[in-house]
Design an enzyme around this catalytic site. Structure first.
Site, PDB file in Angstrom:
ATOM      1  N   HIS A   1       4.949   0.174  -0.433  1.00 39.94           N
ATOM      2  CA  HIS A   1       5.743  -1.050   0.644  1.00 39.94           C
ATOM      3  C   HIS A   1       4.601  -1.982   0.321  1.00 39.94           C
ATOM      4  CE1 HIS A   1       4.010   2.056   3.042  1.00 39.94           C
ATOM      5  NE2 HIS A   1       3.875   1.176   4.160  1.00 39.94           N
TER       6      HIS A   1
ATOM      7  N   GLU B   1      -0.533  -4.705  11.436  1.00 40.50           N
ATOM      8  CA  GLU B   1       0.737  -4.532  10.536  1.00 40.50           C
ATOM      9  C   GLU B   1       1.537  -4.633  10.457  1.00 40.50           C
ATOM     10  OE1 GLU B   1      -0.127  -0.008   8.313  1.00 40.50           O
ATOM     11  OE2 GLU B   1       1.017   0.007   9.862  1.00 40.50           O
TER      12      GLU B   1
ATOM     13  N   HIS C   1       3.829  -5.011   3.882  1.00 38.96           N
ATOM     14  CA  HIS C   1       3.897  -5.576   4.998  1.00 38.96           C
ATOM     15  C   HIS C   1       3.163  -7.242   5.458  1.00 38.96           C
ATOM     16  CE1 HIS C   1       3.749  -1.980   6.999  1.00 38.96           C
ATOM     17  NE2 HIS C   1       3.538  -1.082   5.956  1.00 38.96           N
TER      18      HIS C   1
ATOM     19  N   HIS D   1       0.805  -0.847  -0.302  1.00 34.35           N
ATOM     20  CA  HIS D   1      -0.035   0.085   0.256  1.00 34.35           C
ATOM     21  C   HIS D   1       0.696   0.926  -0.291  1.00 34.35           C
ATOM     22  CE1 HIS D   1      -0.105   0.849   4.784  1.00 34.35           C
ATOM     23  NE2 HIS D   1       0.702   0.544   3.973  1.00 34.35           N
TER      24      HIS D   1
ATOM     25  N   CYS E   1       5.951   5.738   4.597  1.00 40.60           N
ATOM     26  CA  CYS E   1       4.853   4.952   3.695  1.00 40.60           C
ATOM     27  C   CYS E   1       4.034   5.758   2.823  1.00 40.60           C
ATOM     28  CB  CYS E   1       3.815   4.942   5.069  1.00 40.60           C
ATOM     29  SG  CYS E   1       4.254   4.681   6.890  1.00 40.60           S
TER      30      CYS E   1
ATOM     31  N   ASP F   1      -4.323 -10.853  -0.058  1.00 41.51           N
ATOM     32  CA  ASP F   1      -3.420 -11.260   0.188  1.00 41.51           C
ATOM     33  C   ASP F   1      -2.069 -10.824  -1.399  1.00 41.51           C
ATOM     34  OD1 ASP F   1      -1.017 -12.846   0.912  1.00 41.51           O
ATOM     35  OD2 ASP F   1      -1.817 -14.846   0.339  1.00 41.51           O
ATOM     36  N   HIS F   2      -1.231 -10.649  -1.336  1.00 38.25           N
ATOM     37  CA  HIS F   2      -0.350 -10.258  -2.631  1.00 38.25           C
ATOM     38  C   HIS F   2      -1.010  -9.176  -3.346  1.00 38.25           C
ATOM     39  CE1 HIS F   2       1.992 -13.851  -0.836  1.00 38.25           C
ATOM     40  NE2 HIS F   2       2.820 -13.082  -1.608  1.00 38.25           N
TER      41      HIS F   2
END
Length: 139
Positions: free
Chosen positions: A40, A128, A42, A15, A34, A80-81
Site C-alpha cells: 500500500h 504519513e 502513502h 510499503h 498495513c 519518490d515512487h
C-alpha cells in the site's frame, strides 16, 4: 541571532508492514491492513528544519534553493515512487514504519546539511497521512 528555517517536500512511496518470520495471520493481527501482501502507499509530506545564525551579508541562514537540492538528492530521489521495503538502500533490513523512515531520513540529511558552515539539522518531521506523523531531533 538563532533562527529555525523549515523546508517542505513531498514524495509518494509504497510499503508493507510485516515480519518475514511471522505467519500471514500474525502479521495481519499485528499490522492490520498495513500487512497487505500487495503493498500500500502513502503521499508523504516531509518537513526539514535547520537552525543557526543569520548571515549578516545575505540576511538568511541558508539559501533555500541549496537546501532543496540537498533534500532532493539525498532523500526525495531515493524515495519518490519507490517501494520502501525493496528499493531504498538506507531502509534495507529495517521495518518500513514512519518512525524508522523519519530517523533514517534525518541520518541521510545531517552530514550534507551540516557541511554548510553554521547550519545545523534541527529536526525531520514526516507526515504519513494528514493525521499521522513522526518527528526526530537526532540522538
Amino acid at each position: 541571532m538563532m533562527i529555525h528555517i523549515t523546508r517542505k517536500e513531498h514524495f509518494n512511496a509504497a510499503h508493507r508492514m510485516y515480519r518475514e518470520e511471522w505467519s500471514d495471520e500474525q502479521n495481519a493481527e499485528v499490522f492490520g491492513k498495513c500487512a497487505n501482501p500487495n503493498w500500500h502507499g502513502h503521499n508523504y509530506n516531509l518537513l526539514v528544519t535547520v537552525k543557526g545564525e543569520i548571515t549578516h551579508a545575505t540576511g538568511y541562514l541558508i539559501d533555500l534553493k541549496d537546501l532543496k537540492v540537498i533534500i532532493n538528492d539525498y532523500v526525495i530521489e531515493k524515495l519518490d515512487h519507490k517501494n520502501l521495503n525493496k528499493d531504498v538502500d538506507f531502509m534495507a533490513g529495517k521495518m518500513a514504519s514512519t518512525e524508522l523512515l523519519c530517523i533514517e531520513i534525518f541520518n541521510q540529511l545531517k552530514a550534507p546539511i551540516e557541511a554548510n558552515e553554521g547550519v545545523f539539522l534541527h529536526s525531520v518531521k514526516l507526515y504519513e497521512t494528514e493525521n499521522n506523523s513522526a518527528e526526530y531531533f537526532g540522538d
